[in-house]
Every structure is written in C-alpha cells, then in structure tokens.
Design an enzyme around this catalytic site. Structure first.
Site, short mmCIF file in Angstrom:
data_model
loop_
_atom_site.label_atom_id
_atom_site.label_comp_id
_atom_site.label_asym_id
_atom_site.label_seq_id
_atom_site.Cartn_x
_atom_site.Cartn_y
_atom_site.Cartn_z
CG HIS A 26 -20.61 28.22 52.30
ND1 HIS A 26 -21.23 29.34 51.79
CD2 HIS A 26 -21.53 27.23 52.27
CE1 HIS A 26 -22.48 29.04 51.46
NE2 HIS A 26 -22.69 27.77 51.75
CB CYS A 27 -19.18 33.23 55.24
SG CYS A 27 -17.53 33.65 54.63
CB ALA A 28 -20.68 36.23 51.60
#
Length: 477
Positions: A26-28
C-alpha cells in the site's frame, strides 16, 4: 472484529482470492495489487465495497483507493488473506510480469528519476525564490530588487545558490547513484562515478562554448578533453548503466576471495575513461538534439499546435506512465536553455484536473461518500499529485477528465504563446508559479486562471447536458 474485517473479506473475494495475489502493498491512500490473473478481478464489485473510493490499473498494478485509512485496512487485509507484508520495491518487481517491453522501459526510467524528484522540486522552489528577491524590481518605485537594497536579502540570495548549485549542477551524481541503486550495483561507487563527471578539475559544461582552449589529459598517444557534464542527464545515465553492467558481470566471474578489491577497480576505472571519451560526448549530443527539437517546436510559428496537442494529451500520458519521460526532457532543456518551456504546461494540466474535480464537488455536493474522495483529491491535485483526482473521480465519470484536457489544452496554448519559461521542475500545481521566471509570472498566472475556470465550467455544462457517468472501462474502449 474491526470495521475493516468485512470490507477486507469482500475485497479479497473480488480480486480473485489469495491464490490470485502475487504481491500486495500500500501507499498513502491506495492498496496496490500485483495479480497473477488480472482478469479475475471483478472491478465493478470491488468499487461497490463501501470503503472503496475507486480503482485503476497502472504500471502492472491493480490499485484500489481506500483513503487515509489504508494502513489499518491493509493490516487487516493481509491477516485475512494470509499473504505476507511486502515492500513497494517487491511490488514493482512483481508488477513487471504484467508489462510489455515499452511499459518496462518506462518503469525503469521512472525508478531512476522518482528518487530525484524531491531534490529537483526543492531546487526549483529555491531558484524561483531567488528570482523573486533578485530579479523582480519591487522596491524604490520599481527600480531595484530586494537584493540590491538589502544586505540580508543579498546574503540570502547568495546562500541559497549553495543549495541550488548542489542540486542542478551536480545532478549527474544523483543520477548515477539512482541508476546503480536501480540496477543493484554498489551505490557509493555510483556516487563516485557521478563526481568524476562534475569534478572541479574539469571545465564546467556551461563554459565550453566560450572557451577557446579546452584542457585535456595527455596520454602521449591520445588526448582526452577535460570537460564536465554539469546538469547533463544522458551522459550520467549511460555511465551509470555501463558501470552497473560491468560490476554485475565481474561479480559473476571473479572469485569472492578477491572480488572486493578487483571488481570495483575493474568496473570504475574503465567506466570513467569510456564516459569521458565516448558516452559523455554521445549523450551530450543526443540530449542537445532532443532538447533542440522540443524547444524549437515550442518556439516556432507552430508552437501553439504543439502546445495544444501536449496540453490535451498529457493527462492520458499519465495513465500510461509515459509522462515520466518528460522529466529527462525538462532537465535537458534546463541545462541547454537555462529553463524549460515544457514543464509549465505540465503544471497547468495538473491544475486543470483538480478544477474538474472541484466542479464535481459542486455537482455532487450532497454526496457525502464522494466528498471523502473528491475533496482530498482536489487539494492534492492543486499541489501537484493528480492520481487521486484522475482515477478516483475524473476517469470514473469520464466527462470531467475531458473537460480538464480541454482546459489544459487552452492554458498550454496561452503559456507557449506567451513564451513562458520555468527555471526548473517545481511543484506541479498552484505553487508551481514560484518556479516560473519572473518576467513570465503574469502570463502564467493568466494561464492558471484559464486552467481553473474552463474545466470547472465545462464539467458543469457536460453534466447538465447529461453526458452521463462513463466507466473507466468504457472510456478506454
């Protein structure tokens, strides 16, 4: 049972189950999946999950927009799915199995330039601030700049150049580091290689044209010019790739007992020599050729046409990932012409996408769920990050994306027609005006207003004309 348990179970089912997940991270704001069989993912059902705010596929990854809760959701998801926590680098490597040759090349280019972007953005803001205090005649009835009347601002201007020079003149050091990092070679040697391209011992690249006698190394049978490659992009990329190739190959054939001593020497010394005799001159010529074509095209009598095409097409380029190529072109333009007339259009395109989402906020002002996506997306878009706006809202409906493209096209024509130049790449949104050369700030401000107003108005007009909700899948058909 947490509030994420049920949505996590639904998402796992609709992406094809654990057996279909190669890698997930995942990212932000987004979950990033590399799926073994992407066709098994039911996009429609995924988007119907209450916590999901949109989906898109990019760079071989199926990405699901969750929002600021993504890290907590991710932890529950991997626990339910029974998959391991992985890094973004692992996800990128796995994603390459879903890419064609061109996509892989663009991904490699992105991996080289992405780590450099924070420094380049900071450098652009610094150059913009130095222009404001050093070039704009804002005091004593518009006859003098702050630097000319204040020792404090004169000292500040001089001090900030320390950082600006470190970022732009010594850019090849960052590029060779990024290449060796990407290729898995020794990064400190990549840094050393970059320093050999910009050493103070060499004639500064900016002084070559005005120097009659170029210094050289005299080997008796041959002379090698002592020319630096400050701010040059391609010579650094070529040198970094050659060094990485030599080191990785030598590691395989030289015994481990002596590899620590022999491999760095046999990889670095030949690379530096070849860089100054072959790769550097060739890279410089290629880079100059590309930048000359772009600059000539934008400043010619048909510059408005180039601007219209680029302004209209830039956002679709972001979908494919091809927009990463513009970083190298911008940097080359900066080294050749002390500025770039390409980057202002990129900033305007970002603003236009944000303005289209702003219109959707107005149109769907009673939809609280969509506001959770659209409001943060608008803010991030105006600050230069377009993906949440484009994939979360504009491509979801279709017509806001088209409205933004049209607004970007008109704004780009105004920018190029007014000969707007930026000192460097900067923040690709509203703060981007700080990177524009002072004499062009008013013209760019006008283009910014156009990039805000036209997409906003057209989005509302399209909505009232019942253009309808176009799915991402249909809009690509």
């Amino acid at each position: 049972m947490s509030k994420y348990t049920e949505p996590a179970k639904q998402l796992l089912e609709h992406v094809g189950g654990s057996d279909n997940i190669s890698v997930v991270t995942h990212c932000a704001t987004r979950m990033r999946f590399v799926l073994k069989e992407p066709s098994k993912a039911d996009i429609k059902k995924v988007e119907e999950i209450g916590l999901v705010k949109g989906t898109f596929t990019q760079a071989g990854q199926f990405q699901v927009i969750i929002g600021n809760e993504v890290s907590s959701f991710y932890n529950d998801f991997i626990s339910i799915a029974g998959v391991n926590d992985t890094s973004k680098d692992d996800a990128k490597q796995a994603a390459k199995q879903n890419m064609n040759f061109l996509q892989r090349m663009i991904a490699h280019l992105a991996d080289i330039f992405t780590p450099l972007i924070p420094a380049i953005v900071v450098g652009g803001l610094i150059l913009g601030f130095r222009n404001i205090i050093g070039e704009i005649k804002m005091v004593e009835d518009g006859t003098k700049s702050l630097v000319e009347v204040s020792q404090f601002w004169a000292g500040t201007n001089d001090f900030l150049w320390l950082i600006g020079e470190a970022i732009f003149h010594f850019l090849p050091v960052g590029i060779t580091w990024a290449v060796t990092r990407k290729m898995g070679a020794t990064q400190i040697l990549g840094i050393v290689l970059g320093i050999t391209l910009v050493s103070p011992q060499l004639l500064n690249a900016y002084a070559v044209a005005s120097t009659q006698e170029i210094p050289f190394w005299d080997f008796g049978f041959a002379h090698v010019d002592k020319i630096g490659y400050q701010a040059q992009v391609l010579p650094a990329i070529f040198a970094g790739l050659l060094f990485s190739f030599l080191e990785l190959r030598l590691r395989k054939i030289i015994p481990n007992a002596i590899s620590m001593i022999v491999v760095p020497f046999l990889a670095l010394v030949p690379t530096v020599l070849i860089a100054h005799t072959v790769l550097g001159p060739i890279g410089w010529q290629i880079g100059s050729f590309i930048s000359d074509i772009v600059y000539s095209g934008l400043t010619s009598s048909l510059g408005w046409l180039f601007a219209a095409v680029f302004g209209f097409a830039y956002a679709p380029l972001v979908i494919t990932g091809l927009h990463h190529m513009t970083n190298a072109i911008d940097l080359q333009l900066m080294s050749e012409f002390n500025g770039t007339n390409l980057w202002p259009m990129i900033a305007l395109s970002n603003i236009a996408q944000g303005s289209a989402v702003l219109a959707m906020i107005y149109i769907n002002r009673k939809d609280e769920r969509e506001k959770q996506v659209s409001i943060p997306a608008t803010i991030s878009c105006y600050l230069g990050v377009t993906e949440p706006a484009m994939f979360g809202i504009n491509l979801k409906y279709g017509y806001p994306f088209l409205a933004a493209m049209i607004g970007s096209m008109v704004a780009g024509v105004i920018s190029v027609g007014s000969h707007v130049m930026a000192n460097s790449i900067g923040v690709g949104g509203l703060p981007g005006i700080l990177s524009i050369q002072p004499q062009h700030m008013v013209a760019f401000a006008i283009a910014m207003v156009v990039a805000i107003v036209i997409p906003f108005v057209l989005t509302i007009i399209f909505a009232k004309a019942n253009m309808g909700k176009i799915s991402l899948k249909k809009s690509r058909a």
